[in-house]
Design a protein around this motif. Structure first.
Motif, short mmCIF file in Angstrom:
data_model
loop_
_atom_site.label_atom_id
_atom_site.label_comp_id
_atom_site.label_asym_id
_atom_site.label_seq_id
_atom_site.Cartn_x
_atom_site.Cartn_y
_atom_site.Cartn_z
N ASN A 194 -6.64 3.17 -2.21
CA ASN A 194 -6.01 1.91 -1.83
C ASN A 194 -5.45 1.23 -3.07
O ASN A 194 -6.21 0.88 -3.98
CB ASN A 194 -7.01 1.00 -1.12
N GLU A 217 -6.15 -0.65 -8.23
CA GLU A 217 -6.78 0.09 -7.13
C GLU A 217 -7.93 -0.72 -6.57
O GLU A 217 -8.69 -1.34 -7.32
CB GLU A 217 -7.27 1.46 -7.62
N ARG A 270 -2.58 -1.52 -5.07
CA ARG A 270 -1.78 -2.73 -4.99
C ARG A 270 -0.79 -2.77 -6.16
O ARG A 270 -1.13 -2.37 -7.27
CB ARG A 270 -2.65 -3.99 -5.03
N ASP A 301 0.87 -1.17 0.00
CA ASP A 301 0.00 0.00 0.00
C ASP A 301 0.91 1.23 0.00
O ASP A 301 1.63 1.47 0.97
CB ASP A 301 -0.90 -0.02 1.23
N SER A 361 -11.70 4.11 -4.39
CA SER A 361 -11.37 3.65 -3.04
C SER A 361 -12.33 4.21 -1.99
O SER A 361 -12.45 3.66 -0.91
CB SER A 361 -9.94 4.06 -2.68
#
Length: 460
Positions: free
Chosen positions: A437, A381, A439, A345, A425
């Motif tokens: 958020n 996301e 990844r 993150d 998000s």
């Protein structure tokens, strides 16, 4: 005396990329010799390793020193050390001898210097003892020893305890070192010299510079200490100043990420005095190699002392670096050993723009020589239901390296731009104050391989 010594040193010789190290600036100053009579003993190394040009240049340096003190004590080079000061000569090899007592005749001092010849081993302890015996303990004159040597101790007692006893009796010790055949140890010279060690030692690998070293020390003796000192230090752009300790004298402050200023109201006005400043520097550039630490350093004071500082360098090892996109200072991500993917993150990014920029660094471990690597970085996301939405992919070819062994390869500055209208998000979706958020998945594999498929065989 003015500024009698200046030094700059670092506490490491090598750092990794983004490594941190300590820098120390040091000064020493003493009052004017014309108003503060001083007895000085020159200890001169005449061991066998001084044969040839080292001894010739040593004699030139010692004579220049004597001439400068001659003029500094009474305002004229009249052949007499004036104002109640004296100079003595001690020379040493396997043992030491007082070539003169503490005298004022320049002709006699120079005659003693010119009579020196090289030969024998190196007995520093006897040299210190012989020099200390020349001083009159009842005299109120300041007392100074200037030790010159080009090698390690090879005979006699350990010199460090004798030097310590001399310092304890209020005799100031300076050390001038020539990097000779015996491989002089600067730490040993620091141990002998008066504190702060770093500002009472000067070392050169070139005997042609001996005259300059002796001249610099003697020239500063004519100055009355130093007042209103200002030192401006700017480090190489590859480095950033991250913290500054409180100096032992004066005040210091950072001007910007690469510059600082050290101010000292007065130093060495009423007696021999030293000052030092420590600050910490981090490598933040992209360059490897032997890098000079400072870009520039300047010194000024009311008395006009001429002061120069060494320019130390540090070996920076960044390994193998691939920069697919030029960029500002990145946020580093690291793949640990045997880890073939990475989920992280990246946190909140606040930018005054229509989107945010995610910048990724990573390290590909143990890349073998002569093999290219295909690197894929996939950014997604995550919404409130933990569903992932594609936000970008970068495919990068890492060139093959030619090192003999497998090496880690750092890949820096992989950038993704995230428009705010794609925010899933949470929050408004249009504000930089909304949380997002993310990844990141990383895939790496060799492009080149030693594997070859067997050719088909047809039998008739």
């Amino acid at each position: 005396m003015g500024i009698t010594n200046s030094n700059k040193e670092i506490n490491v010789s090598q750092v990794n990329c983004d490594g941190t190290f300590k820098v120390t600036l040091a000064l020493a100053a003493s009052p004017d010799i014309s108003e503060n009579p001083t007895d000085i003993v020159l200890i001169l190394d005449r061991s066998g390793s001084m044969t040839g040009s080292p001894l010739t240049n040593l004699k030139l340096g010692a004579e220049t020193f004597i001439d400068i003190i001659d003029e500094a004590t009474d305002g004229t080079q009249d052949g007499q050390i004036g104002s109640g000061s004296h100079i003595g000569i001690v020379s040493f090899s396997s043992s030491a001898v007082a070539d003169t007592q503490l005298i004022t005749s320049v002709a006699d001092l120079k005659a003693a210097v010119n009579a020196l010849s090289a030969g024998g081993s190196t007995n520093h302890a006897d040299a210190f003892s012989t020099a200390a015996a020349l001083f009159d303990p009842t005299s109120t004159n300041a007392k100074v020893i200037v030790m010159f040597t080009d090698g390690k101790t090879t005979s006699g007692l350990p010199p460090a305890p004798i030097a310590a006893a001399i310092r304890a009796s209020d005799i100031v010790i300076y050390c001038i070192g020539l990097v000779g055949d015996d491989g002089i140890d600067v730490n040993v010279l620091n141990d002998w010299a008066t504190d702060p060690d770093s500002s009472h030692v000067a070392v050169t690998p070139n005997d042609a510079q001996l005259e300059d070293l002796f001249a610099d020390l003697a020239a500063n003796i004519s100055k009355p200490g130093a007042t209103n000192i200002v030192i401006d230090e700017t480090v190489n752009p590859d480095f950033t100043i991250i913290s500054v300790n409180m100096p032992t004298k004066g005040t210091a402050m950072t001007i910007n990420a690469h510059s600082l200023q050290w101010k000292i109201p007065e130093l060495g006005v009423s007696g021999n005095e030293g000052a030092s400043l420590e600050f910490y520097v981090k490598h933040t550039g992209q360059m490897s190699g032997n890098l000079p630490v400072n870009q520039s350093i300047s010194y000024v004071d009311t008395e006009g002392n001429a002061v120069t500082f060494p320019n130390p360098s540090v070996q920076v090892d960044c390994g193998i670096i691939v920069d697919p996109e030029p960029c500002p200072i990145p946020v580093d991500l690291k793949l640990e050993k045997c880890q073939d993917s990475l989920i992280v993150d990246l946190g909140d990014v606040y930018l005054e723009s229509l989107g945010r920029i995610v910048q990724i660094n990573l390290t590909v471990k143990n890349v073998c020589p002569h093999k290219r690597v295909a690197l894929g970085v996939i950014l997604t996301e995550e919404d409130k239901k933990h569903m992932e939405h594609q936000r970008g992919m970068k495919a990068i070819t890492i060139p093959a390296h030619n090192y003999p062994n497998c090496r880690d390869v750092q890949v820096k500055c992989i950038k993704f731009v995230l428009p705010e209208d794609l925010n899933v998000s949470g929050g408004s979706g249009q504000s930089l104050c909304s949380e997002r958020n993310l990844r990141v998945r990383v895939i790496a594999n060799y492009i080149d391989t030693d594997f070859r498929c067997c050719d088909s065989a047809v039998v008739f």
